[in-house]
Scaffold this motif. Structure first.
Motif, mmCIF file in Angstrom:
data_model
loop_
_atom_site.group_PDB
_atom_site.id
_atom_site.type_symbol
_atom_site.label_atom_id
_atom_site.label_comp_id
_atom_site.label_asym_id
_atom_site.label_seq_id
_atom_site.Cartn_x
_atom_site.Cartn_y
_atom_site.Cartn_z
ATOM 1 N N ILE A 1 0.838 -1.201 0.000
ATOM 2 C CA ILE A 1 0.000 0.000 0.000
ATOM 3 C C ILE A 1 0.875 1.254 0.000
ATOM 4 C CG2 ILE A 1 -1.541 1.378 1.473
ATOM 5 C CD1 ILE A 1 -2.871 -1.310 2.278
ATOM 6 N N ASN A 2 1.911 1.231 0.829
ATOM 7 C CA ASN A 2 2.828 2.379 0.899
ATOM 8 C C ASN A 2 3.506 2.633 -0.450
ATOM 9 O OD1 ASN A 2 2.170 2.567 3.572
ATOM 10 N ND2 ASN A 2 4.177 1.956 4.360
ATOM 11 N N ARG A 3 3.947 1.557 -1.111
ATOM 12 C CA ARG A 3 4.621 1.707 -2.398
ATOM 13 C C ARG A 3 3.710 2.352 -3.443
ATOM 14 N NH1 ARG A 3 5.973 -3.895 -1.611
ATOM 15 N NH2 ARG A 3 7.911 -4.030 -0.414
ATOM 16 N N GLU A 4 2.423 1.993 -3.376
ATOM 17 C CA GLU A 4 1.469 2.548 -4.345
ATOM 18 C C GLU A 4 0.874 3.876 -3.867
ATOM 19 O OE1 GLU A 4 -1.340 0.135 -6.338
ATOM 20 O OE2 GLU A 4 -0.227 -1.725 -6.018
ATOM 21 N N LYS A 5 1.284 4.313 -2.655
ATOM 22 C CA LYS A 5 0.794 5.565 -2.083
ATOM 23 C C LYS A 5 -0.736 5.616 -2.038
ATOM 24 C CE LYS A 5 4.880 8.213 -3.575
ATOM 25 N NZ LYS A 5 5.667 7.532 -2.554
ATOM 26 N N LEU A 6 -1.317 4.523 -1.583
ATOM 27 C CA LEU A 6 -2.775 4.441 -1.460
ATOM 28 C C LEU A 6 -3.214 4.954 -0.091
ATOM 29 C CD1 LEU A 6 -3.267 0.853 -2.940
ATOM 30 C CD2 LEU A 6 -3.624 3.035 -4.110
ATOM 31 N N PRO A 7 -4.384 5.603 0.000
ATOM 32 C CA PRO A 7 -4.868 6.129 1.284
ATOM 33 C C PRO A 7 -5.616 5.060 2.083
ATOM 34 C CG PRO A 7 -6.373 6.775 -0.444
ATOM 35 C CD PRO A 7 -5.268 5.992 -1.122
ATOM 36 N N ILE A 8 -4.997 3.901 2.199
ATOM 37 C CA ILE A 8 -5.624 2.745 2.857
ATOM 38 C C ILE A 8 -4.789 2.338 4.069
ATOM 39 C CG2 ILE A 8 -6.324 0.328 2.583
ATOM 40 C CD1 ILE A 8 -6.556 0.913 -0.457
ATOM 41 N N LYS A 9 -5.467 2.104 5.179
ATOM 42 C CA LYS A 9 -4.778 1.666 6.394
ATOM 43 C C LYS A 9 -5.028 0.176 6.623
ATOM 44 C CE LYS A 9 -6.562 5.027 9.125
ATOM 45 N NZ LYS A 9 -6.684 5.893 10.326
ATOM 46 N N ILE A 10 -4.066 -0.488 7.258
ATOM 47 C CA ILE A 10 -4.236 -1.908 7.577
ATOM 48 C C ILE A 10 -3.682 -2.182 8.966
ATOM 49 C CG2 ILE A 10 -2.075 -2.584 6.404
ATOM 50 C CD1 ILE A 10 -3.618 -5.228 5.641
ATOM 51 N N THR A 11 -4.423 -2.990 9.717
ATOM 52 C CA THR A 11 -4.108 -3.246 11.121
ATOM 53 C C THR A 11 -4.192 -4.733 11.432
ATOM 54 O OG1 THR A 11 -5.077 -1.115 11.759
ATOM 55 C CG2 THR A 11 -4.808 -2.747 13.510
ATOM 56 N N SER A 12 -3.233 -5.209 12.207
ATOM 57 C CA SER A 12 -3.311 -6.548 12.800
ATOM 58 C C SER A 12 -3.813 -6.384 14.239
ATOM 59 C CB SER A 12 -1.933 -7.221 12.796
ATOM 60 O OG SER A 12 -1.910 -8.329 13.675
ATOM 61 N N LEU A 13 -4.966 -6.982 14.523
ATOM 62 C CA LEU A 13 -5.563 -6.920 15.864
ATOM 63 C C LEU A 13 -5.442 -8.304 16.497
ATOM 64 C CD1 LEU A 13 -7.247 -5.809 18.190
ATOM 65 C CD2 LEU A 13 -9.294 -6.116 16.767
ATOM 66 N N SER A 14 -4.682 -8.394 17.588
ATOM 67 C CA SER A 14 -4.342 -9.696 18.167
ATOM 68 C C SER A 14 -4.914 -9.870 19.576
ATOM 69 C CB SER A 14 -2.819 -9.866 18.213
ATOM 70 O OG SER A 14 -2.261 -9.779 16.922
ATOM 71 N N PRO A 15 -6.091 -10.487 19.683
ATOM 72 C CA PRO A 15 -6.649 -10.754 21.012
ATOM 73 C C PRO A 15 -6.005 -11.975 21.661
ATOM 74 C CG PRO A 15 -8.351 -10.721 19.283
ATOM 75 C CD PRO A 15 -7.022 -10.860 18.622
ATOM 76 N N GLY A 16 -6.064 -11.994 22.988
ATOM 77 C CA GLY A 16 -5.777 -13.215 23.721
ATOM 78 C C GLY A 16 -7.046 -14.060 23.757
ATOM 79 N N TYR A 17 -7.235 -14.809 24.824
ATOM 80 C CA TYR A 17 -8.399 -15.691 24.933
ATOM 81 C C TYR A 17 -9.685 -14.869 25.014
ATOM 82 C CZ TYR A 17 -11.894 -18.623 27.228
ATOM 83 O OH TYR A 17 -13.058 -19.265 27.556
ATOM 84 N N VAL A 18 -10.612 -15.159 24.094
ATOM 85 C CA VAL A 18 -11.919 -14.522 24.078
ATOM 86 C C VAL A 18 -12.969 -15.597 24.344
ATOM 87 C CG1 VAL A 18 -13.553 -13.114 22.755
ATOM 88 C CG2 VAL A 18 -11.087 -12.865 22.364
ATOM 89 N N ALA A 19 -13.865 -15.329 25.262
ATOM 90 C CA ALA A 19 -14.874 -16.321 25.669
ATOM 91 C C ALA A 19 -15.991 -16.401 24.627
ATOM 92 C CB ALA A 19 -15.443 -15.962 27.035
#
Length: 254
Positions: free
Chosen positions: A181-199
């Motif tokens: 995305i950075n190389r193409e200079k796109l206005p897009i964000k990306i996130t890794s969301l890492s939870p622990g144990y979820v009930a």
């Protein structure tokens, strides 16, 4: 978190995979309550349809799409239906995940395949399709990959087999896409969301009731905790990209 706002995504389309239960259901509901048009993907489409009816009076709307994420063509067809019927995609929440009880030494290869297909290949395909839509319409989009603390450390959890490997792959995949995305200079964000144990029912479906009951004896995150974390990530200003956010219960290892 009541001060957080999704104003920039009101009336826009968000795709949420694995939206019929657990984290995906909670995320879809919170987005709809904040005025987002949600395309929920799941195999159990009847659950999505029931949830959509429950949210009928909210600001946004939940549309149900039946989709088997182990089927490449089904993913592509579903994304085409979403964009044709509801418009371009501004948000993608890659939430669907799978684990099947087996091991690697002497493990069942046929149990590995759907885990790899769901947790890695489907995520990559969904990203490709969502970014194509965002690029075509020059949208300031956001992709969130629901990862896991198992995507950063391998815990001594019997019969998890390829699951930690798939989540480590998501860590690398997220950063790889961010660099593209950075190389193409796109206005897009990306996130890794890492939870622990979820009930949720994830552990019982993957490893059986005995292990699920053992984990229930300790504190776990709730699905709504992760949904509110998604709301935080999406509400950040355009110049802020949360690359990685790890969440666990206070006082626990994971």
């Amino acid at each position: 978190m009541s001060s957080l706002s999704l104003k920039k995504f009101v009336g826009q389309v968000a795709v949420v995979t694995g939206a019929s239960a657990g984290i995906g259901k909670a995320v879809a509901e919170l987005l709809v309550k904040n005025g987002v048009i949600v395309a929920g993907l799941a195999r159990r489409v009847d659950r999505l349809e029931d949830h959509s009816k429950q949210l009928i009076n909210e600001k946004g709307k939940l549309h149900a799409f039946q989709c088997d994420l182990t089927n490449q063509q089904e993913i592509l067809t579903t994304f085409k239906k979403i964009t044709t019927n509801h418009g371009p995609i501004s948000v993608l929440i890659n939430n669907a995940g799978l684990s099947i009880e087996t091991n690697i030494i002497g493990g069942d290869i046929e149990k590995w395949k759907p885990v790899l297909d769901t947790n890695i290949l489907a995520v990559a395909i969904c990203i490709r399709e969502a970014v194509a839509s965002m690029k075509q319409h020059n949208l300031k989009g956001h992709i969130i990959n629901v990862n896991s603390m198992a995507g950063h450390s391998v815990y001594d959890f019997p019969n998890a087999s390829v699951y930690p490997a798939t989540k480590h792959a998501i860590t690398a995949l997220t950063e790889t896409v961010r660099l593209e995305i950075n190389r193409e200079k796109l206005p897009i964000k990306i996130t890794s969301l890492s939870p622990g144990y979820v009930a949720t029912d994830f552990i019982e479906r993957a490893f059986g009731k005995a292990i699920d009951e053992r984990l229930k004896s300790r504190a776990g995150l709730e699905s709504k905790d992760i949904a509110e974390t998604v709301l935080y990530i999406l509400s950040t200003p355009d110049h802020v990209n949360v690359k990685e956010l790890t969440v666990c219960v206070q006082g626990e290892i994971f």
